[in-house]
Write a protein that holds these residues in place. Structure first.
Motif, PDB file in Angstrom:
ATOM      1  N   UNK A 193      51.910  32.922  37.095  1.00 12.45           N
ATOM      2  CA  UNK A 193      52.319  31.547  37.354  1.00 12.45           C
ATOM      3  C   UNK A 193      51.364  30.501  36.783  1.00 12.45           C
ATOM      4  N   UNK A 194      50.111  30.864  36.571  1.00 13.50           N
ATOM      5  CA  UNK A 194      49.123  29.918  36.048  1.00 13.50           C
ATOM      6  C   UNK A 194      49.025  29.956  34.518  1.00 13.50           C
ATOM      7  N   UNK A 195      49.743  30.872  33.867  1.00 15.87           N
ATOM      8  CA  UNK A 195      49.674  31.059  32.409  1.00 15.87           C
ATOM      9  C   UNK A 195      50.414  29.936  31.685  1.00 15.87           C
ATOM     10  N   UNK A 196      49.720  29.204  30.855  1.00 17.97           N
ATOM     11  CA  UNK A 196      50.327  28.106  30.103  1.00 17.97           C
ATOM     12  C   UNK A 196      51.433  28.562  29.163  1.00 17.97           C
ATOM     13  N   UNK A 197      51.265  29.701  28.489  1.00 18.40           N
ATOM     14  CA  UNK A 197      52.307  30.241  27.605  1.00 18.40           C
ATOM     15  C   UNK A 197      53.563  30.577  28.406  1.00 18.40           C
TER      16      UNK A 197
END
Length: 110
Positions: A32-36
């Motif tokens: 959930x925190x992954x920018x991609x």
């Protein structure tokens, strides 16, 4: 109604359970925190718009997570279309709708 799942599963399913699931699955590996992963959501939502015969499972992946390792996931997001335990298509780190064409093609054949 769309098959799109907005939330990651609370518990990762076992590979045997995924292989035994009926119908077509779209497994989305990420975090959930992954920018991609966040950037790909609009394209994934459009891919699944109107798809009622697809189950979308968002699987939070990471070190030591067996499902992702069993499918050789290395980058996020990785999207895998499966049916009856067989991989039909895979896309890694899509940035546009066009990048999802292999998944769209696989879903259209089902």
């Amino acid at each position: 109604m769309s098959a799109y799942a907005s939330d990651y599963l609370a518990t990762e399913p076992a590979r045997d359970d995924v292989d035994a699931m009926e119908g077509t699955l779209l497994l989305e590996f990420g975090a959930p925190w992954c920018g991609h992963c966040q950037a790909a959501q609009a394209s994934i939502r459009r891919l699944l718009a109107g798809s009622r015969n697809v189950t979308h499972l968002k699987v939070e992946d990471g070190r030591g997570r067996p499902l992702g390792r069993s499918l050789a996931v290395r980058l996020w997001p990785t999207l895998v279309v499966m049916r009856s335990g067989m991989e039909l298509a895979r896309v890694v780190r899509p940035v546009s709708d066009a990048d999802l064409e292999p998944l769209r093609d696989a879903l259209a054949r089902i």
